[in-house]
Design a protein around this motif. Sequence first.
Motif, mmCIF file in Angstrom:
data_model
loop_
_atom_site.group_PDB
_atom_site.id
_atom_site.type_symbol
_atom_site.label_atom_id
_atom_site.label_comp_id
_atom_site.label_asym_id
_atom_site.label_seq_id
_atom_site.Cartn_x
_atom_site.Cartn_y
_atom_site.Cartn_z
ATOM 1 N N ILE A 181 38.130 40.772 45.881
ATOM 2 C CA ILE A 181 37.749 40.918 47.284
ATOM 3 C C ILE A 181 36.544 41.852 47.396
ATOM 4 O O ILE A 181 35.594 41.583 48.123
ATOM 5 N N GLY A 182 36.588 42.949 46.656
ATOM 6 C CA GLY A 182 35.471 43.883 46.624
ATOM 7 C C GLY A 182 34.599 43.665 45.408
ATOM 8 O O GLY A 182 34.360 42.526 44.989
ATOM 9 N N PHE A 183 34.138 44.771 44.804
ATOM 10 C CA PHE A 183 33.272 44.677 43.638
ATOM 11 C C PHE A 183 33.409 45.941 42.812
ATOM 12 O O PHE A 183 33.919 46.970 43.270
ATOM 13 N N PRO B 236 51.548 46.963 37.305
ATOM 14 C CA PRO B 236 51.807 46.384 38.640
ATOM 15 C C PRO B 236 50.554 46.145 39.457
ATOM 16 O O PRO B 236 50.504 45.195 40.232
ATOM 17 N N TYR B 237 49.546 47.011 39.298
ATOM 18 C CA TYR B 237 48.367 46.841 40.151
ATOM 19 C C TYR B 237 47.146 47.397 39.432
ATOM 20 O O TYR B 237 46.981 48.600 39.286
ATOM 21 N N LEU B 238 46.293 46.482 38.969
ATOM 22 C CA LEU B 238 45.040 46.882 38.336
ATOM 23 C C LEU B 238 44.058 47.365 39.386
ATOM 24 O O LEU B 238 44.153 46.984 40.560
ATOM 25 N N PRO B 239 43.101 48.195 39.017
ATOM 26 C CA PRO B 239 42.006 48.506 39.950
ATOM 27 C C PRO B 239 41.321 47.214 40.402
ATOM 28 O O PRO B 239 40.868 46.421 39.582
ATOM 29 N N GLY B 240 41.291 46.985 41.700
ATOM 30 C CA GLY B 240 40.742 45.739 42.210
ATOM 31 C C GLY B 240 41.790 44.683 42.467
ATOM 32 O O GLY B 240 41.466 43.602 42.955
ATOM 33 N N GLY B 241 43.049 44.971 42.099
ATOM 34 C CA GLY B 241 44.123 44.022 42.365
ATOM 35 C C GLY B 241 44.493 43.213 41.147
ATOM 36 O O GLY B 241 43.729 43.079 40.187
ATOM 37 N N GLY B 242 45.680 42.662 41.188
ATOM 38 C CA GLY B 242 46.175 41.853 40.089
ATOM 39 C C GLY B 242 47.269 42.550 39.320
ATOM 40 O O GLY B 242 47.158 43.736 39.005
ATOM 41 N N CYS B 243 48.326 41.806 39.040
ATOM 42 C CA CYS B 243 49.467 42.335 38.287
ATOM 43 C C CYS B 243 49.517 41.659 36.938
ATOM 44 O O CYS B 243 49.374 40.427 36.838
ATOM 45 N N VAL B 244 49.721 42.450 35.887
ATOM 46 C CA VAL B 244 49.854 41.921 34.536
ATOM 47 C C VAL B 244 51.336 41.885 34.195
ATOM 48 O O VAL B 244 52.020 42.912 34.246
ATOM 49 N N TYR B 245 51.814 40.691 33.863
ATOM 50 C CA TYR B 245 53.233 40.500 33.565
ATOM 51 C C TYR B 245 53.437 40.273 32.065
ATOM 52 O O TYR B 245 52.686 39.522 31.433
#
Length: 1605
Positions: free
Chosen positions: A442-444, A110-119
Motif C-alpha cells: 500500500i505504501g513504499f 505475524p506482521y512484516l514491515p509493510g504488511g504480510g504474515c509469514v506462516y
Amino acid sequence: MESPVAAGGPRNTSVVVLTLDTNEVYIVVSLSSRTDTQVIYIDPTTGSLQHNRKLGYDVFNSQDEAVNHITDGSKLICKSTTYAKAILGYAVLGSFGLLLVATKLTASIPYLPGGGCVYTISESKWIKILLQNPQPQGKGEVKNIQELTEFEIDGKHYFCETRDITRPFPSRISLQSPDDEFVWNGWFSTAFKRIGLEQHCVILLQGFVEYRTFGSLGQQEGIVALIARRSRLHPGTRYLARGINSCYSTGNEIECEQLVWVPKRAGQSVPFNTYIWRRGTIPIWWGADLKMTAAEAVIYVSDRDPYKGSARYYQRLSTRYDARNLGVVGTNQNKGGFVPIVCVNLLRNGEGKSESILVQHFEESLNHIRSTRKLPSTRLHLINYDWHTSIRLKGEQQTIEGLWYHLKGPTISIGISEGDYLPSRQHMKDFQGEIVYNDDLIGFFCLRVHQNGVIRYNCADSLDRTNAASYFGGLQVFTEQCRRLGICLDSDLVIGRQSPHNHSGSTTPLSPGWKKQTDGATGTPHYTDRNTRTTSGKHSCPDKPWKRFDMTFEEFKRSTILSPVCQLADLFLIAGDIHATIYTGSKAMHSHILNIFSDEAGKSKQFSVAQNVKITLQRRYNNAVVDSYRQKQLEMFLGLRLFKHLPSVSIQPLHVLSRRSGCLLKPIASIETSSGDGDSLLSFKQKDIIWVSQQAADIIQLFIYLREPCHVCQLLLTISHGADDSTYPSTLDVRTGRDLDVLKPVLEGASIPRCANGTNMVIPISGPISDKDMALTGTAASLPAHKTKFPFLYDFGGLEGELDFLTRVVVLTFYPAESTCSPVTLGEVEILGISLPWRDMFASERPGRRLWESVKNMREDVNSFPSDTDSNPYAVALTNDVLPHESSDTYTSPQVDLLTGEDIDSGSVSQPMTEISLHDSSLGLFHGHNEETDSQRISLQDNIPTKMGVEQYISCFELLTASHGDNKLGFVEAMKLEIERLRLDLSAAERDRALSSIGIDPATINPNTLLEESYIGSLCKAANSLAVLGQAFLEDRTTGAIGLDPVDDDIDIDFWNISRIGEECCGDPCQVRAETSTLTSSSQTIFSCSACQRKVCRVCCAGKGAILLGQNQTGGTSTGDSSSNRSVTMDGVICKLCCQNSVLDALTLDYIRVLISQRRSTHAETATYEALGQVVGKNYFSRKKESSDKHAAASTFQQLLNEEESLAEFPFGSFLHSVESASGSAPPLSLLAPLDTGSRHSYWKAPPSTSSVEFIVVLGNLSDVSGVVLLVSPCGYSMSDSPTVQIWASQKIHKEERSCVGKWDVRSLITSSPELSGPEKSDKDIQTPRHIKFGFRNPVRCRLIWIKLSIQMVVSNSVSFEKDSNLLSLAEDPSSGIGRRASIAGTSETDPCLHAKRIIVVGSSVKADIADSSSQTSERASSLINWLEKAPLVNRYRVQVESEKLIENDLVLEQFVSPASPMVSGFRLDGFNAIKPRLTHSPSSNVNSLDASSIVFERRFLSPAILHIQVSTLQGSSEEMVVVAEYRIPEVKGGTAMYFDLPKAISSRRIWFRLVGDIAGFADDPEEGEGGRPLAAGLCLLNRIKLYYYAQPNDLGRWASLSGI
C-alpha cells in the motif's frame, strides 16, 4: 476476477476439499486477498483441474454458497470433507491425483514491515485421489508415488500469501514473480497456473523463519526475525548433495537474513534494517565415500575439471548482492568499486586431517577463478579459520574472539541495508534513497543504505560449525542493527537514557543545549544546537559504530544486555536443528556453544557431549540406509528427474471433453423410461448404471457433441453388463468432425474384448488416415507371421493421422456380437482429447501466450521465405489461406450423410523440409551452428539440382547405391537415408510410394532388419541412456540458468552432428579422416579432439552426446543422477575414431527419433495455426498492432449482456453444420468468437449468390435463452442487405422438434435506428458497438438455437464478378473496405449479400441436476434386474495346451494343442505391464519438453503407440501358416483379463500368437526392467494367453467350475 479486500478487514484464507459419494472431488477456495470464492473441479478420469471463471458456476460470493451449489444443500452426498488453510500443490501422477494442503499454520512473523504474515506449516495432508484412468503403471512408479506422499513438509516449509519473500527484504518484485531458486513447489503448482489461479497455490519455501520481540526496563521495543531460505538448485541429503553440481549451486546452500525493526502504530513510518549472509558446502566438485564401518568417510575431489562451474556460482552471488548501481544515499561501496564475496572456511586444516584436501582445493579454485578474469567486478576473499582446532587449543571464548577479529573488516565493508516503510505514497518523490514499491504494498520503502556483497560460511556439510560461526558473526551485526535503530543494548545506558522515538543510530545522551526533533512523515531525526542556533542531522555525541568488534568476549558479555542476545541464540538453535534435520535426518551437533551467554552454559555443554554421540550414530544410519530414499523424495517434489522416477506419468493430462457440458445430439431409446435420452452414458455420476437398449439392435449409435473443440486422442469405455458379458458390443467404429457435415472415419472395426463388469478400457485414436496410406504402409500388420519384422529401433512404417484441434462431433457406432440376440448394454463413454488453451491464447497469457508466439513465429518464418515454393517448404501449407486444402470460396466440405458419415478423402501433399528448419532454434539444444559455417557445408543440395521432396529423396537413394552396383544398403546408409527423408519432410507413406515407383521394396531398407538381433539390444540400451543423459543435462542447464545470464557455447558442434549424404571430410587439415571420399568439403573449421588431441574437422567429429555417453560408460556419472559428485560436461569435442561404433550408432538412432518427434510437433503447430485461423481469421496474428483495453472491452461486453450470460461464445459454443462464406470473409466461427478477438474491421459474409443462411448454434450448456444479439458489420446495413431474422429453439437436432420464438425484419429497424446503416464511425468515444437485440417474450430452455438470415435477391442480367468481390472487401486498409459502402444508395444495393460481425446468445445457463445413482438403481424394475443377473447359456472353458514356447524376443508364442481338445473359440489375453515412457529421445530444442509450464500437448497422445495381436494357424494340406484373426489391443490395467472371440472356432494342433505394432513405444519400469533387452519385458507373452471354448455348464457337470477361465 480480482476483488478488493472486504471493508471489515481481510479474511483468513479457507480451503475446503469435498469428495462426493460419486468420487468426484471439488476444491473450494476463499482467498484472504479476495472477497469471492472459487470452485476447482478435479476431473475424476484424468485428474486435470477445471475452472471456467463463470459466476454462479465456479465463482460464488461466499464459501457456503459454493458448497451448497456443489452439494445441493445436502451434506449427505459428501463422502469426506477436508478443511485446510492453504493449497501447497497438486499433480496428476498416472492413476493418482495428489493434492497437498496445509491444515494447520503457525504465524512465524505475524506482521512484516509493510504488511504480510509469514506462516510456517505445522500440519499438512496429502489427499490421494484414485482416478479412473486405466493407464498401466509399473510397481516402481506406484512405490515412488507412495514415497512422495511421505515427504516431510511440517515445520520445514513456510510461505507468505501477500509478499515476495524469495528475495532479500524488501523485495522490489511482486509476489507473482518469485525467485525460482527458492521456490520449492514450482512444479507442484503448475496445474493451478494452467487454469489461471496461480495465486490459489502459495509459493512454498523450505527452511526456517521465526521472530522474537525484545526490550525491557523501559527500552525501545524491537523485533528480530531470522529468515533462512534453502536453495533448491542442489537439493539432496548429506552424502548425495555435496559441493557444486551442474546447476552451479552447492549442497545445503542457504540464504540467511536477519531482519530487525521497530514496531510502530498504524499510519507511522517503520524503521528497519537487514543483514544477509550465505552458508553452503565448498563450491567445487567433491564428495565423500561412506564406509560401512565406524571409520570417517573418505573425502575425494573430482579428478576431472573439479572447478567447473565455480565461477558461475560466484557470479550468481555477485549478481544477487550487487548494490553498486542502486540509487541509495549511503551505499557501503561506491559505484565504481567491487562486489565483495568473503568465504569463511571453518574446515580442519591440520596435517593429516581428512578435510585438508578441501582447504587446498578451495584456495586453488579461487586462484583459478581470479586467473580467468571471468568476474572482473567481484572480489573474492578467503578466510581459513579451523574452528574445531581453535576450540581445542584456545577454548571457546578465544575462538569467538578470533572469529570476530577476522570478520570485522569484511562485515563493516559489506555493511547492512536500512531504511523505512512509509504507509502512504504521498510525497514519495520527496524522499532520497532507493524507493521500493509494487502491487503487493500500500505504501513504499525508502532505503537509505544498502548492503553490498555477502559473507559466506562453510564447513564440510554447512551444518554445525557453520551455524555456530554464523551466529557469532550475526550477533555483532545484530548489536549494530539495534544501535542504528536507537535500541540500546548497553547494560550501563539502560536506565533513564533512552528516548522512545530514537532510531537515529546513536544511543548516547545529547550534550547540554541540544534538542532532537523527528520528521513526522519520514521519521528522520534532526538535532538543534540552541547554543549556535543551527540544525543538522548529526548527533552531538555520536555513538561509535561497530564498537563491539573490538571487545573481548568478557567485555562483550559485561557491557551488553544478554536477554536479546539469548533470544537471538534461540533462533539460531532452532534454525540449526531444522537445517540439520533436512540435510542429515538428525538435529545439529556442537550447538551448546550458542548458549555460551546464558547462565546454564555449563549444563548445556555436558548434555551436548552425550547428545553428539547419539546424533553421530543416527546420521551414520541415515546416510547408509535412508538418504537415497529421501533424495528421491526431494527430486520428485521438485519435479526433477521425473523421467527416471515416474517415467510414464503425463506432464499434461488429457481432458475429458464429453463430460459436464457435453451432450448427445440424438436420443437413444432405453428399456427404462427413467433413463432419459441416453445422456446418462456421458455422466460420471451414473458410472455404475448399466444402460440397456430397448431390444436387440444391429447397431447402437451415439452422436456426441463435445464441450470444447479438441483433437480426439482416446476413447474410454466403462464395460457394463450383467452376468452375461456378451451383451456388451464386440466391435466399434469411430468418426470425428468439426460438425455433422464433415465426419471422417478414424477407427473401423476395432475389437472390444469381453471383460469383467466395471473395467475401464482405453482405445487410443489417431487422426484420420487416408485409405491410400493405410493400404501402403498398413500392410505389415496383415502379413503372415514369419514375414514381418519387429520395429525394435523405431516405427519404420508409422502411419500419420490428420490433426484437427477443432473436432466437435464424435460418432460412435457399436456392433453387438453376432451370437447375441438380446438387448445391448452400455456403460459410461468418455472422449479424451487435447484442447487448446483458447482463452489464454485470445488473452495472450500463460501457456496460451507461448503457443500463440510459436504459431505467430511460424507464420512470420513462412512469410520471410522467398515466394518460390521450391525454396519454401511451407508455402503451400500455410500461405495460400488458413485452409490449405480448400480452393473454393467457402469453408464447407462435401456433404455427408448423418448416419454413414461417408466423405471424399483428400490426401495431403508433403513438401520438403529445408535445412534452415532443422538447424534453427527448434533443434537448437547443444547447438552451435552459425550461418557462416552452415553455408560452407557440402550437402546433396549442393551437388544436384534442387528438386522437390520425392524426387530429391530418390536422388539420395541413387547416390547411396551408386557405389554398390546394386540397390542394397547397409545399416548406416539406411539410417542416413531415413534422416534425409525426415529432413525433406516426407511421411513414411510418401517414402514407400517413392521407392515403389522405382521398383524398390521399402522393407529392404528398413534399419530394423539390417542389424543382428544380438546388437539391437545393446544399441537400444545405449540410445535410451543417451536420451536420459541428454534430458538430465538440459534439465540441469535450465535450472542452472536461474539467476545467471546465458552463456553461449563457442564450439560449433551440436548434440548429434550427423553428416549429410555427400558431406565428407575436409581433407588435409583433418588428421582423423573418419569420413573419406573423393569429395572434399570447403569447410576449414578445425577442432582438437579432447581424447587423442588430433586435429579434426566438423564432419569427423562425433556429436556432443558422445561425450555424455562416454562419461556414462566409464562411470563418470550415473544415468540421470542429479546427485553425482563428479563433473558432467559436454565441453570440447571428440572425434569419431575415439568413439565406439555403438556410440555413433546410438547418436544416429537418437537423431532419427528426434526428427520423427520434431515432425509431429511441427504438424501440431501447423494444426494449431489452422485452428486459430478458422476461428478469428488470419488477421488475428497481426492484431497486436491494434491497441486494446481489456477492461474497456469487458465493460462493453457486459453492457451488451445486460447482466446476463453469453451462452454461445467460442470455444464453448459452436455451429452444428457447416456455413458457407464468401471469398475474403472472416471465418464463420468468428461470429461466435470473443468480442475482443480478431481484426476490428473483419466480419463474416455469405457468398454473393446466397439469399439465406441458417446457423444452428449449439450452446455451451442447457440454458434459458432470453434473446439473441446481432453485432452489425463495420460496413453497416442498407435497405437491400438488411436481413429478415427468424429464430427457433430446440433440445435435439431434429427440425420437427424445434419451436419458433420469433421473426424480425431488420429493414424496419433501420428506419427507426439510422445508426445501423452506413459504415462504422471511428469515434473512440463510442464504446458500445452497433448491435440489434432480438428479445424473446419469455425465456426458452434449450440447447440449440436456429438462426435464419435471409434477404431478397435482386435479379440482374449481367454480373460483374470483380465488382461483386469488392463490395465488402476486407482489405488491411480499413478505409478501403468501408468506403465502398459509404451510403445506402451505393452500388452494393444491386448485389446485396448477408453479413454480420458477431452473434451473441444471451440468457442464463441451467444447473445440471446432481443425480443420485443409488436411488435410480433402487427404482429399476425387478424384471430388468432379473434379466441382468441371469446367467449366460454358455460359458467359457479352458482348452488344455500340451506345451508352449516363446520365440523372437518373446513376442511370438507358439502353443501346441492336444488333438482331443475341443475346437478353440477364442483366447484370453491378460493386460500388459509395460509402460509408455514419456522420454523416448534426447531433447530436440533448448526448451525443456518435460517442463509442465511449457507443455500444451504431449506428442505421444498425438501419435499413440498401438499394439495388435495376430492369431495364426496351420491350414490346408500343405499346412501353410495363415493369419486367421488380428485384434487391436486396448489399454487396460496390467493383468486385466480380456477375452477375444475368434471369427469362428478353429481346430489346429499349433497356434501362433504374434505381437505387432509400435513395440518401440513401450518400456519397462526402470526398477523392474531387464538390461540389454531390445524391448520391454512387460510385453512378453509368456503365461499371458489362454485358449478357451464355449459349452453349456450342464455338459461338463461338476467339472465345470474347475475348467473355467
